[in-house]
Design a protein around this motif. Structure first.
Motif, PDB file in Angstrom:
ATOM      1  N   TYR A 130      18.650 -45.491 -20.503  1.00  0.00           N
ATOM      2  CA  TYR A 130      19.610 -45.506 -19.784  1.00  0.00           C
ATOM      3  C   TYR A 130      18.880 -45.948 -17.795  1.00  0.00           C
ATOM      4  CZ  TYR A 130      19.488 -40.926 -17.791  1.00  0.00           C
ATOM      5  OH  TYR A 130      18.613 -40.111 -17.797  1.00  0.00           O
ATOM      6  N   LYS A 131      19.500 -46.388 -17.649  1.00  0.00           N
ATOM      7  CA  LYS A 131      19.554 -47.293 -16.302  1.00  0.00           C
ATOM      8  C   LYS A 131      20.042 -46.351 -15.711  1.00  0.00           C
ATOM      9  CE  LYS A 131      21.094 -50.946 -13.929  1.00  0.00           C
ATOM     10  NZ  LYS A 131      21.895 -52.289 -13.913  1.00  0.00           N
ATOM     11  N   SER A 132      19.670 -45.631 -14.873  1.00  0.00           N
ATOM     12  CA  SER A 132      20.111 -44.575 -13.297  1.00  0.00           C
ATOM     13  C   SER A 132      19.528 -45.392 -12.162  1.00  0.00           C
ATOM     14  CB  SER A 132      19.624 -43.397 -13.767  1.00  0.00           C
ATOM     15  OG  SER A 132      18.413 -43.478 -13.422  1.00  0.00           O
TER      16      SER A 132
ATOM     17  N   ARG B  73      16.398 -48.749  -8.343  1.00  0.00           N
ATOM     18  CA  ARG B  73      16.863 -48.758 -10.110  1.00  0.00           C
ATOM     19  C   ARG B  73      16.134 -48.020 -10.699  1.00  0.00           C
ATOM     20  NH1 ARG B  73      18.883 -54.672 -12.205  1.00  0.00           N
ATOM     21  NH2 ARG B  73      16.643 -55.293 -11.136  1.00  0.00           N
TER      22      ARG B  73
ATOM     23  N   ASN C 264      15.273 -44.643 -17.621  1.00  0.00           N
ATOM     24  CA  ASN C 264      14.611 -43.898 -18.052  1.00  0.00           C
ATOM     25  C   ASN C 264      14.746 -43.877 -19.891  1.00  0.00           C
ATOM     26  OD1 ASN C 264      15.475 -41.479 -15.694  1.00  0.00           O
ATOM     27  ND2 ASN C 264      17.068 -42.797 -15.664  1.00  0.00           N
TER      28      ASN C 264
ATOM     29  N   ASP D 276      26.570 -38.954 -13.139  1.00  0.00           N
ATOM     30  CA  ASP D 276      26.682 -40.302 -12.435  1.00  0.00           C
ATOM     31  C   ASP D 276      27.632 -41.613 -13.307  1.00  0.00           C
ATOM     32  OD1 ASP D 276      26.407 -42.668 -10.605  1.00  0.00           O
ATOM     33  OD2 ASP D 276      24.822 -42.105 -10.588  1.00  0.00           O
TER      34      ASP D 276
ATOM     35  N   ASN E 200      25.920 -44.409 -13.845  1.00  0.00           N
ATOM     36  CA  ASN E 200      24.260 -44.564 -15.671  1.00  0.00           C
ATOM     37  C   ASN E 200      25.096 -45.762 -16.460  1.00  0.00           C
ATOM     38  OD1 ASN E 200      23.487 -42.478 -14.239  1.00  0.00           O
ATOM     39  ND2 ASN E 200      24.038 -41.493 -15.217  1.00  0.00           N
TER      40      ASN E 200
ATOM     41  N   LEU F 219      25.423 -36.747 -18.919  1.00  0.00           N
ATOM     42  CA  LEU F 219      24.241 -37.984 -17.837  1.00  0.00           C
ATOM     43  C   LEU F 219      26.134 -38.915 -17.155  1.00  0.00           C
ATOM     44  CD1 LEU F 219      21.412 -38.938 -19.377  1.00  0.00           C
ATOM     45  CD2 LEU F 219      21.494 -37.480 -17.571  1.00  0.00           C
TER      46      LEU F 219
END
Length: 190
Positions: free
Chosen positions: A134-136, A142, A145, A112, A115, A108
């Motif tokens: 996590y944040k994506s 935003r 996840n 990106d 993240n 991940l």
């Protein structure tokens, strides 16, 4: 992408979580009813309102051609669960799943670099479930996840809960509580 500094909100959030901890056992607010979801060799409690979707709805949530095997989404499409079978090989020791969890984090991050990873842990109910959150970023929103792994029989399953980031603090304790209810479902056929 620059490394997070002490002026960044994500850095401050992570520091606060480390300093004060997070109460993962926080009780649900009681507003959502619970029902059972039966999946790929497992079952679990699920908050009311989440429904399995068809291919057409999955296309409106996941713009890429890759779609998970199961997608459950709440009305408004602002939160959902995905489930994907990873392997039919039996993984019997937690350290193997912990290695897989770390591999997923690295993938991940490689996909990106924006993240932002927060915590990881394990919930223990009928089946142990390893997770990390996590944040994506998707389009102009935003996304929070919470990715989780568990084994039901010989099936290794990867699940994800996702929601708009501004709602993560409401959902995270409830999702961790739901993960404690994951159990193997006997008599499952492909």
């Amino acid at each position: 992408m620059q490394k997070a500094s002490s002026q960044d909100m994500d850095w401050m959030l992570q520091a606060m979580l480390r300093m004060y901890g997070r109460d993962e056992e926080a009780p649900a607010d009681g507003t959502d009813e619970i029902r059972m979801f039966h999946g790929q060799g497992f079952c679990m409690e699920l908050m009311e309102g989440f429904e399995e979707t068809g291919e057409d709805m999955a296309g409106s949530v996941f713009l890429s051609g890759y779609r998970p095997e199961k997608l459950l989404i709440c009305p408004g499409k602002h939160a959902g669960f995905t489930f994907q079978t990873l392997s039919t090989e039996e993984i019997s020791e937690n350290e193997h799943m912990e290695n897989l969890r770390e591999d997923l984090r690295r993938i991940l991050m490689r996909l990106d670099r924006k993240n932002v990873f927060y915590e990881e842990g394990q919930v223990s109910g009928s089946l142990p479930v390893l997770w990390f959150d996590y944040k994506s970023f998707a389009a102009d929103e935003r996304v929070y996840n919470l990715m989780f792994l568990f084994q039901a029989g010989e099936r290794l399953l990867l699940g994800t809960f996702f929601c708009v980031f501004r709602d993560y603090d409401r959902w995270k304790p409830e999702v961790l509580r739901v993960l404690k209810t994951v159990r193997e479902e006997s008599g499952y056929e492909d």
